[in-house]
Scaffold this motif. Structure first.
Motif, PDB file in Angstrom:
ATOM      1  N   ALA A   1      -6.077  14.687  -4.492  1.00 28.08           N
ATOM      2  CA  ALA A   1      -5.791  14.969  -3.083  1.00 28.08           C
ATOM      3  C   ALA A   1      -4.428  14.407  -2.682  1.00 28.08           C
ATOM      4  N   ILE A   2      -4.134  13.204  -3.144  1.00 22.16           N
ATOM      5  CA  ILE A   2      -2.845  12.571  -2.824  1.00 22.16           C
ATOM      6  C   ILE A   2      -1.707  13.359  -3.455  1.00 22.16           C
ATOM      7  N   ILE A   3      -1.861  13.710  -4.734  1.00 24.00           N
ATOM      8  CA  ILE A   3      -0.828  14.480  -5.439  1.00 24.00           C
ATOM      9  C   ILE A   3      -0.603  15.813  -4.746  1.00 24.00           C
ATOM     10  N   SER A   4      -1.685  16.491  -4.426  1.00 25.22           N
ATOM     11  CA  SER A   4      -1.589  17.801  -3.776  1.00 25.22           C
ATOM     12  C   SER A   4      -0.847  17.693  -2.441  1.00 25.22           C
ATOM     13  N   TYR A   5      -1.191  16.682  -1.661  1.00 27.63           N
ATOM     14  CA  TYR A   5      -0.542  16.491  -0.359  1.00 27.63           C
ATOM     15  C   TYR A   5       0.969  16.294  -0.522  1.00 27.63           C
ATOM     16  N   ILE A   6       1.359  15.432  -1.456  1.00 25.55           N
ATOM     17  CA  ILE A   6       2.779  15.124  -1.646  1.00 25.55           C
ATOM     18  C   ILE A   6       3.521  16.325  -2.225  1.00 25.55           C
ATOM     19  N   GLU A   7       2.903  16.998  -3.212  1.00 23.78           N
ATOM     20  CA  GLU A   7       3.564  18.151  -3.839  1.00 23.78           C
ATOM     21  C   GLU A   7       3.793  19.290  -2.846  1.00 23.78           C
ATOM     22  N   GLN A   8       2.929  19.414  -1.863  1.00 24.50           N
ATOM     23  CA  GLN A   8       3.088  20.461  -0.845  1.00 24.50           C
ATOM     24  C   GLN A   8       4.265  20.169   0.074  1.00 24.50           C
TER      25      GLN A   8
ATOM     26  N   GLN B   1       7.027  17.867  -0.796  1.00 27.43           N
ATOM     27  CA  GLN B   1       8.261  17.418  -1.424  1.00 27.43           C
ATOM     28  C   GLN B   1       8.381  17.958  -2.836  1.00 27.43           C
ATOM     29  N   GLU B   2       9.608  18.061  -3.289  1.00 30.42           N
ATOM     30  CA  GLU B   2       9.869  18.408  -4.680  1.00 30.42           C
ATOM     31  C   GLU B   2       9.643  17.150  -5.499  1.00 30.42           C
ATOM     32  N   VAL B   3       8.838  17.272  -6.552  1.00 28.84           N
ATOM     33  CA  VAL B   3       8.511  16.109  -7.361  1.00 28.84           C
ATOM     34  C   VAL B   3       8.878  16.360  -8.822  1.00 28.84           C
ATOM     35  N   PRO B   4       9.213  15.301  -9.567  1.00 29.24           N
ATOM     36  CA  PRO B   4       9.549  15.472 -10.982  1.00 29.24           C
ATOM     37  C   PRO B   4       8.292  15.744 -11.802  1.00 29.24           C
TER      38      PRO B   4
ATOM     39  N   ASP C   1      -7.269  -4.416   6.867  1.00 35.74           N
ATOM     40  CA  ASP C   1      -6.534  -5.544   7.423  1.00 35.74           C
ATOM     41  C   ASP C   1      -5.038  -5.290   7.480  1.00 35.74           C
ATOM     42  N   GLU C   2      -4.564  -4.168   6.897  1.00 41.36           N
ATOM     43  CA  GLU C   2      -3.147  -3.816   6.989  1.00 41.36           C
ATOM     44  C   GLU C   2      -2.907  -3.127   8.328  1.00 41.36           C
ATOM     45  N   THR C   3      -1.876  -3.533   9.034  1.00 48.31           N
ATOM     46  CA  THR C   3      -1.571  -2.939  10.333  1.00 48.31           C
ATOM     47  C   THR C   3      -0.277  -2.167  10.240  1.00 48.31           C
ATOM     48  N   PHE C   4      -0.364  -1.023   9.605  1.00 42.95           N
ATOM     49  CA  PHE C   4       0.817  -0.178   9.510  1.00 42.95           C
ATOM     50  C   PHE C   4       1.026   0.487  10.860  1.00 42.95           C
ATOM     51  N   GLY C   5       2.261   0.858  11.132  1.00 44.69           N
ATOM     52  CA  GLY C   5       2.567   1.570  12.357  1.00 44.69           C
ATOM     53  C   GLY C   5       1.824   2.891  12.400  1.00 44.69           C
ATOM     54  N   THR C   6       1.549   3.363  13.598  1.00 43.34           N
ATOM     55  CA  THR C   6       0.817   4.620  13.712  1.00 43.34           C
ATOM     56  C   THR C   6       1.691   5.811  13.372  1.00 43.34           C
ATOM     57  N   LYS C   7       2.976   5.652  13.509  1.00 37.94           N
ATOM     58  CA  LYS C   7       3.876   6.744  13.179  1.00 37.94           C
ATOM     59  C   LYS C   7       4.358   6.559  11.748  1.00 37.94           C
ATOM     60  N   THR C   8       4.325   7.639  10.985  1.00 38.58           N
ATOM     61  CA  THR C   8       4.911   7.616   9.656  1.00 38.58           C
ATOM     62  C   THR C   8       5.994   8.665   9.636  1.00 38.58           C
ATOM     63  N   PRO C   9       7.012   8.464   8.852  1.00 42.83           N
ATOM     64  CA  PRO C   9       8.085   9.443   8.842  1.00 42.83           C
ATOM     65  C   PRO C   9       7.583  10.776   8.326  1.00 42.83           C
ATOM     66  N   SER C  10       7.915  11.831   9.023  1.00 43.15           N
ATOM     67  CA  SER C  10       7.509  13.142   8.548  1.00 43.15           C
ATOM     68  C   SER C  10       8.435  13.554   7.427  1.00 43.15           C
ATOM     69  N   PRO C  11       7.881  14.250   6.435  1.00 42.32           N
ATOM     70  CA  PRO C  11       8.746  14.652   5.328  1.00 42.32           C
ATOM     71  C   PRO C  11       9.797  15.623   5.824  1.00 42.32           C
ATOM     72  N   LYS C  12      11.031  15.346   5.461  1.00 44.81           N
ATOM     73  CA  LYS C  12      12.101  16.221   5.926  1.00 44.81           C
ATOM     74  C   LYS C  12      12.303  17.345   4.950  1.00 44.81           C
ATOM     75  N   GLN C  13      12.873  18.399   5.424  1.00 44.37           N
ATOM     76  CA  GLN C  13      13.113  19.542   4.563  1.00 44.37           C
ATOM     77  C   GLN C  13      14.150  19.172   3.530  1.00 44.37           C
ATOM     78  N   LYS C  14      14.038  19.822   2.365  1.00 45.62           N
ATOM     79  CA  LYS C  14      14.982  19.556   1.283  1.00 45.62           C
ATOM     80  C   LYS C  14      16.382  19.863   1.750  1.00 45.62           C
ATOM     81  N   GLY C  15      17.292  18.974   1.432  1.00 45.73           N
ATOM     82  CA  GLY C  15      18.689  19.189   1.779  1.00 45.73           C
ATOM     83  C   GLY C  15      19.071  18.628   3.139  1.00 45.73           C
ATOM     84  N   MET C  16      18.115  18.182   3.922  1.00 44.94           N
ATOM     85  CA  MET C  16      18.413  17.647   5.247  1.00 44.94           C
ATOM     86  C   MET C  16      18.735  16.161   5.118  1.00 44.94           C
ATOM     87  N   ARG C  17      19.575  15.676   5.953  1.00 42.90           N
ATOM     88  CA  ARG C  17      19.931  14.255   5.972  1.00 42.90           C
ATOM     89  C   ARG C  17      19.206  13.592   7.136  1.00 42.90           C
ATOM     90  N   LEU C  18      18.743  12.372   6.905  1.00 42.74           N
ATOM     91  CA  LEU C  18      18.121  11.593   7.957  1.00 42.74           C
ATOM     92  C   LEU C  18      19.246  10.942   8.746  1.00 42.74           C
TER      93      LEU C  18
END
Length: 149
Positions: free
Chosen positions: A19-26, A28-31, A63-80
Motif C-alpha cells: 500500500a505504501i509503495i503503491s501510494y508513493i509510486e502513483q 512520484q517517479e521512483v528508481p 506519541d509522535e506529534t507530526f504536523g497535520t499538514k504534510t507537503p503535497s507531492p509536487k509535479q515532476k519538474g516543478m521547483r519548490l
C-alpha cells in the motif's frame, strides 16, 4: 514520503509495504530499487521509534506529534519556491520529505549517468565493428580473399 503515505492512507491498523509503495509510486517517479530502499527506511523508522510495526503493517506512532499538514507531492519538474511551517515538527517532516525527494532524484540521476555511459560504450563498440566491416568489404570487393581465425 513514508510519513505522508501513512497519513494519507489513514488505515486504522496501519498500512503494509504494498500500500505504501503503491501510494508513493502513483505520486512520484521512483528508481528500480525503490522497494528495497523503502523496506530499509521502514526498518530504520521503526528502529528510531517514528513508526510502529504490527503484523507486517506500519503506522505512525501515537506519541509522535507530526504536523497535520504534510507537503503535497509536487509535479515532476516543478521547483519548490517557498515552504512555511507552523511548528518544529512540521518543519522536520517537510525537511525529511524534501531530503528523501532529493536523495531519490540524485539516485535517478546517477542511474541515468550509468545508463548514458553504457550506451556510449555500446556506440563505440558498434563504431569499431562498423569500421571492421567496411575494411572487410573493401578488401573483398577488390577480389582479395580474407582468412579469419
Amino acid at each position: 514520503m513514508i510519513i505522508e503515505a501513512l497519513s494519507a492512507l489513514k488505515e486504522p491498523n496501519g498500512s503494509d509495504n504494498r500500500a505504501i509503495i503503491s501510494y508513493i509510486e502513483q505520486r512520484q517517479e521512483v528508481p528500480q530499487s525503490f522497494r528495497k530502499q523503502l523496506c530499509s527506511r521502514l526498518k530504520r523508522l521503526v528502529a528510531v521509534e517514528k513508526l510502529e510495526k504490527v503484523q507486517n503493517r506500519y503506522k505512525i506512532r501515537k506519541d509522535e506529534t507530526f504536523g497535520t499538514k504534510t507537503p503535497s507531492p509536487k509535479q515532476k519538474g516543478m521547483r519548490l519556491k517557498h515552504v512555511t511551517c507552523d511548528s518544529v515538527e512540521e518543519a522536520s517532516v517537510t525537511a525529511a520529505y524534501l531530503i528523501a525527494e532529493a536523495e531519490n532524484k540524485s539516485f535517478v540521476a546517477a542511474e541515468a549517468v550509468k545508463e548514458a555511459e553504457r550506451v556510449s560504450k555500446m556506440a563505440e563498440d558498434t563504431d569499431s565493428l562498423l569500421q571492421l566491416a567496411k575494411e572487410i568489404f573493401e578488401t573483398c570487393s577488390q577480389g582479395e580473399i580474407m582468412l579469419m581465425a
